[in-house]
Design a protein around this motif. Structure first.
Motif, mmCIF file in Angstrom:
data_model
loop_
_atom_site.group_PDB
_atom_site.id
_atom_site.type_symbol
_atom_site.label_atom_id
_atom_site.label_comp_id
_atom_site.label_asym_id
_atom_site.label_seq_id
_atom_site.Cartn_x
_atom_site.Cartn_y
_atom_site.Cartn_z
ATOM 1 N N GLU A 122 -3.257 -1.960 -3.165
ATOM 2 C CA GLU A 122 -4.143 -1.172 -2.309
ATOM 3 C C GLU A 122 -5.555 -1.747 -2.324
ATOM 4 O O GLU A 122 -6.218 -1.849 -1.276
ATOM 5 N N GLY A 123 -6.033 -2.144 -3.493
ATOM 6 C CA GLY A 123 -7.366 -2.736 -3.585
ATOM 7 C C GLY A 123 -7.484 -4.018 -2.777
ATOM 8 O O GLY A 123 -8.500 -4.258 -2.115
ATOM 9 N N GLU A 124 -6.443 -4.872 -2.806
ATOM 10 C CA GLU A 124 -6.469 -6.126 -2.045
ATOM 11 C C GLU A 124 -6.454 -5.851 -0.544
ATOM 12 O O GLU A 124 -7.119 -6.550 0.235
ATOM 13 N N ILE A 125 -5.705 -4.832 -0.128
ATOM 14 C CA ILE A 125 -5.654 -4.487 1.292
ATOM 15 C C ILE A 125 -7.007 -3.969 1.764
ATOM 16 O O ILE A 125 -7.472 -4.280 2.865
ATOM 17 N N LEU A 126 -7.661 -3.177 0.926
ATOM 18 C CA LEU A 126 -8.976 -2.656 1.286
ATOM 19 C C LEU A 126 -9.993 -3.778 1.436
ATOM 20 O O LEU A 126 -10.924 -3.692 2.246
ATOM 21 N N LYS A 127 -9.833 -4.880 0.665
ATOM 22 C CA LYS A 127 -10.731 -6.024 0.807
ATOM 23 C C LYS A 127 -10.612 -6.647 2.197
ATOM 24 O O LYS A 127 -11.594 -7.139 2.762
ATOM 25 N N ILE A 128 -9.397 -6.642 2.733
ATOM 26 C CA ILE A 128 -9.191 -7.189 4.082
ATOM 27 C C ILE A 128 -10.016 -6.416 5.093
ATOM 28 O O ILE A 128 -10.604 -6.983 6.018
ATOM 29 N N ARG A 129 -10.069 -5.081 4.913
ATOM 30 C CA ARG A 129 -10.776 -4.203 5.844
ATOM 31 C C ARG A 129 -12.193 -3.876 5.379
ATOM 32 O O ARG A 129 -12.831 -2.983 5.936
ATOM 33 N N ASP A 130 -12.662 -4.558 4.362
ATOM 34 C CA ASP A 130 -13.996 -4.272 3.802
ATOM 35 C C ASP A 130 -14.123 -2.813 3.406
ATOM 36 O O ASP A 130 -15.197 -2.199 3.555
ATOM 37 N N GLY A 131 -13.036 -2.249 2.916
ATOM 38 C CA GLY A 131 -13.051 -0.876 2.430
ATOM 39 C C GLY A 131 -12.945 0.181 3.502
ATOM 40 O O GLY A 131 -12.880 1.388 3.194
ATOM 41 N N SER A 132 -12.909 -0.199 4.780
ATOM 42 C CA SER A 132 -12.902 0.791 5.865
ATOM 43 C C SER A 132 -11.480 1.157 6.280
ATOM 44 O O SER A 132 -11.065 0.913 7.406
ATOM 45 N N ALA A 133 -10.702 1.708 5.366
ATOM 46 C CA ALA A 133 -9.334 2.130 5.680
ATOM 47 C C ALA A 133 -8.825 3.030 4.564
ATOM 48 O O ALA A 133 -9.334 3.010 3.441
ATOM 49 N N ASP A 134 -7.848 3.876 4.921
ATOM 50 C CA ASP A 134 -7.098 4.653 3.934
ATOM 51 C C ASP A 134 -5.714 4.034 3.807
ATOM 52 O O ASP A 134 -5.058 3.762 4.822
ATOM 53 N N VAL A 135 -5.284 3.790 2.577
ATOM 54 C CA VAL A 135 -3.998 3.135 2.337
ATOM 55 C C VAL A 135 -3.098 4.076 1.550
ATOM 56 O O VAL A 135 -3.500 4.600 0.499
ATOM 57 N N ASN A 136 -1.905 4.286 2.055
ATOM 58 C CA ASN A 136 -0.910 5.120 1.370
ATOM 59 C C ASN A 136 0.338 4.270 1.133
ATOM 60 O O ASN A 136 0.934 3.740 2.081
ATOM 61 N N ILE A 137 0.709 4.111 -0.148
ATOM 62 C CA ILE A 137 1.827 3.239 -0.503
ATOM 63 C C ILE A 137 2.962 4.071 -1.074
ATOM 64 O O ILE A 137 2.785 4.784 -2.072
ATOM 65 N N HIS A 138 4.126 3.961 -0.427
ATOM 66 C CA HIS A 138 5.336 4.620 -0.927
ATOM 67 C C HIS A 138 6.039 3.656 -1.880
ATOM 68 O O HIS A 138 6.306 2.506 -1.539
#
Length: 473
Positions: A355-371
């Motif tokens: 989730e942290g790596e994905i947020l880096k792609i969006r510069d933190g501007s996203a909510d990530v939910n992982i099942h």
């Protein structure tokens, strides 16, 4: 292939040995003429042919050694022996030219030498000219066929012999004409002919020396790097050509190419691309090729591809990546497959890192939910004594085949299997649907059908539907 290689080596050795024999014959003929005429032109030719004999012997030995296979001490083979041989021959040519220039100036300004031209001398020189022409052509053909620099150097030597022998013939003829027509100043024609021979030797030697020195210093053949880079850059799957290096050893080339590929490409895809690049470079120049692939994000990379690349880099398996844009905020959901033996704490740590790596792609501007779900490495077996539940299979098939009226996409259901595995009842079937439907719609329909089956038969824990297109008539 081994037979063909042996034939090639044998042909090169035969050409080199023929060169040695021809050079020995020419040295004998021209040494005889020096004694008969006292001509500087003939002497320069005799010295030139003497060094040609030495060069031919060096060429023969280098050809034998250069074709030896690579070994532990020489992993790149022995091809540079040919380059070194050509370099030595260049040095011998230059020494010859320096001596001829010295002797010519000595005869022009400080010492008179009586020359005795004769028909015999001219006939012998014409005979030598014919030998030079024949050997130069034969060596040149074999050198081109096998890309042998040593044989090419030998061919160049004999090509210079053709020109220099022609100049010497002209010099002797002019001296003879001066004696016959009482033109004493024509006596200098022989020394001038010697200078002309030296000039030809220096010109050819400088060209050959530059080429052999480039080979010894691993200078890239002119234009070859650019040609390879352009050809590889046009290949499908190559994002960019970062670097191409080419070195030559004898008649062999070694090419190192660094290319950028999509970072989501699998190892198998990159390996197949590397093979294709090696083949393409081999079509440009026969060579030993090493390809290094660098993972890169392609220009305009889709968000989902970037997420998959992040997961792949961390060695994680994901699927069902979806995103939703609402009220100016991006919501990303995905399924993460983890080792089924992990604890929740360990699995959650992996999900949090992803989730942290994905947020880096969006510069933190996203909510990530992982099942989180188990990766599934265990191969289950049906419970003993129960086997396939055929009656329930027929009931499931009949029920799904009543649903086309509700689901227009559905054509029919077949190949239904119901089994009890480790105290869970599992159902699987094939459903024929309209072939033109988009896969997103098919996915929604299969999910709905699975829910309907589990509502109708609560004892079934999981339903797996394989969609397939209806055959169009």
């Amino acid at each position: 292939m081994a037979i063909r290689l042996g034939e090639d080596v044998g042909e090169k050795k035969a050409a080199a040995l023929l060169s040695v024999g021809s050079a020995a014959l020419l040295v004998s003929l021209k040494a005889f003429l020096v004694l008969r005429t006292g001509s500087l032109g003939v002497l320069s030719e005799a010295l030139h042919s003497g060094l040609d004999l030495l060069a031919a012997i060096i060429t023969f030995l280098s050809v034998r050694m250069s074709d030896l296979p690579a070994d532990e001490k020489h992993p790149y083979g022995h091809g540079k022996v040919e380059n070194f041989s050509a370099f030595v021959e260049t040095g011998l040519l230059i020494l010859t030219a320096v001596y001829i220039v010295y002797e010519a100036f000595d005869r022009l300004f400080f010492r008179a030498v009586h020359i005795q031209p004769s028909v015999t001398a001219l006939l012998v020189l014409f005979c030598a000219l014919a030998i030079d022409l024949t050997r130069a052509r034969a060596l040149s053909n074999v050198a081109k066929k096998h890309s042998s620099e040593a044989l090419e150097a030998d061919a160049l030597h004999f090509s210079t012999d053709v020109w220099s022998t022609t100049v010497v013939i002209a010099g002797i003829a002019l001296v003879w004409a001066g004696e016959a027509w009482n033109l004493p100043w024509l006596v200098y024609a022989d020394a001038l002919a010697g200078l002309a021979v030296a000039g030809v030797i220096l010109w050819v030697g400088s060209r050959l020396g530059r080429r052999t020195l480039d080979a010894l210093l691993d200078a890239a053949p002119e234009g070859l790097q650019q040609e390879i880079a352009r050809a590889v850059g046009r290949m499908e799957g190559v994002l960019d050509v970062d670097r191409v290096r080419v070195r030559r050893a004898g008649n062999r080339h070694f090419v190192d190419a660094t290319v950028s590929v999509a970072r989501t490409a699998s190892l198998e895809q990159v390996h197949a691309l590397s093979d294709a690049i090696e083949k393409r470079i081999g079509e440009i120049v026969p060579s030993d090729v090493m390809v290094h692939a660098e993972p890169r994000a392609p220009q305009g990379e889709h968000l989902f591809e970037a997420i998959r690349a992040v997961a792949q880099r961390k060695g994680l398996a994901i699927h069902d990546v979806t995103a939703l844009q609402q009220d100016g905020k991006l919501f990303i959901e995905l399924h993460l497959e983890v080792d089924e033996n992990l604890s929740l704490r360990e699995a959650h740590r992996q999900a949090t890192e992803l989730e942290g790596e994905i947020l880096k792609i969006r510069d933190g501007s996203a909510d990530v939910n992982i099942h989180i779900e188990p990766l599934g490495r265990h191969i289950a077996t049906p419970d003993a004594g129960i086997g396939e539940m055929k009656q329930l299979s027929h009931l499931v098939e009949d029920f799904i085949n009543t649903l086309p009226a509700e689901f227009d996409e559905l054509v029919n259901c077949h190949d239904v299997h119901v089994r009890q595995v480790e105290r869970h009842i599992l159902a699987s079937c094939h459903c024929t649907m309209k072939g033109a439907l988009p896969i997103t719609q098919v996915h929604d329909v299969t999910a709905a059908l699975e829910d309907r089956v589990k509502e109708k038969f609560p004892q079934i824990a999981r339903v797996t539907i394989h969609p397939e297109p209806a055959e169009e008539k």
